[in-house]
Design a protein around this motif. Structure first.
Motif, PDB file in Angstrom:
ATOM      1  N   TYR A  48       0.842  -1.192   0.000  1.00 42.96           N
ATOM      2  CA  TYR A  48       0.000   0.000   0.000  1.00 42.96           C
ATOM      3  C   TYR A  48       0.879   1.244   0.000  1.00 42.96           C
ATOM      4  N   SER A 105       2.848   1.181   3.484  1.00 38.10           N
ATOM      5  CA  SER A 105       2.310   0.440   4.616  1.00 38.10           C
ATOM      6  C   SER A 105       2.023  -1.008   4.214  1.00 38.10           C
ATOM      7  N   SER A 148      -0.533  -2.383   5.663  1.00 42.38           N
ATOM      8  CA  SER A 148      -1.989  -2.376   5.846  1.00 42.38           C
ATOM      9  C   SER A 148      -2.606  -1.249   5.027  1.00 42.38           C
ATOM     10  N   PRO A 149      -3.860  -1.417   4.630  1.00 41.12           N
ATOM     11  CA  PRO A 149      -4.521  -0.340   3.868  1.00 41.12           C
ATOM     12  C   PRO A 149      -4.620   0.945   4.687  1.00 41.12           C
ATOM     13  N   PHE A 150      -4.576   2.072   3.997  1.00 41.68           N
ATOM     14  CA  PHE A 150      -4.764   3.366   4.641  1.00 41.68           C
ATOM     15  C   PHE A 150      -6.253   3.584   4.892  1.00 41.68           C
ATOM     16  N   ALA A 151      -6.580   4.411   5.859  1.00 40.94           N
ATOM     17  CA  ALA A 151      -7.976   4.764   6.125  1.00 40.94           C
ATOM     18  C   ALA A 151      -8.546   5.506   4.919  1.00 40.94           C
ATOM     19  N   ALA A 152      -9.849   5.544   4.829  1.00 34.69           N
ATOM     20  CA  ALA A 152     -10.515   6.203   3.705  1.00 34.69           C
ATOM     21  C   ALA A 152     -10.119   7.675   3.638  1.00 34.69           C
ATOM     22  N   ILE A 153      -9.838   8.128   2.427  1.00 28.93           N
ATOM     23  CA  ILE A 153      -9.517   9.528   2.147  1.00 28.93           C
ATOM     24  C   ILE A 153     -10.464   9.964   1.039  1.00 28.93           C
ATOM     25  N   ASN A 154     -11.158  11.088   1.256  1.00 28.87           N
ATOM     26  CA  ASN A 154     -12.198  11.505   0.323  1.00 28.87           C
ATOM     27  C   ASN A 154     -12.021  12.942  -0.149  1.00 28.87           C
ATOM     28  N   ASP A 185     -12.107  16.316   2.137  1.00 27.54           N
ATOM     29  CA  ASP A 185     -11.457  16.201   3.448  1.00 27.54           C
ATOM     30  C   ASP A 185     -10.409  17.299   3.603  1.00 27.54           C
ATOM     31  N   HIS A 243      -6.979   6.100  -7.488  1.00 25.59           N
ATOM     32  CA  HIS A 243      -6.537   4.785  -7.030  1.00 25.59           C
ATOM     33  C   HIS A 243      -5.876   4.053  -8.191  1.00 25.59           C
TER      34      HIS A 243
END
Length: 91
Positions: free
Chosen positions: A5, A23, A25-31, A34, A57
């Motif tokens: 990631y 990372s 692990s996946p990153f938290a949602a980014i919109n 924001d 993406h």
């Protein structure tokens, strides 16, 4: 070795990434929309805030490694008055 990631954040109108993170692990949602506090980014001031204007993406598969996911985040700088207005609307 590149992790699965990646997150790239771009300054307004920039062609190269401003900051880059990897990372396992996946990153938290980014919109879009924001607000990003960039105090620890190169050249940014403690009070600088940026609005995310778009998120791209990129997903691909690498033989022997698996699927990779890169998130490219594009921004615009908020003036102090814009940031204060955003805070009043969202609280």
């Amino acid at each position: 070795m590149m992790k699965n990631y990646q997150l790239e954040i771009y300054e307004p109108h920039a062609l190269d990434s401003w900051v880059y993170f990897e990372s396992d692990s996946p990153f938290a949602a980014i919109n879009k929309g924001d607000i990003l506090a960039a105090a620890n980014f190169p050249g940014a001031l403690m009070t600088d805030r940026y609005r995310i204007t778009s998120v791209e993406h990129i997903i691909w598969e690498k033989a022997g490694v698996g699927i990779r996911h890169k998130i490219c985040v594009y921004t615009e700088k908020l003036e102090d008055t814009d940031y204060d207005k955003e805070r009043r609307i969202n609280y």
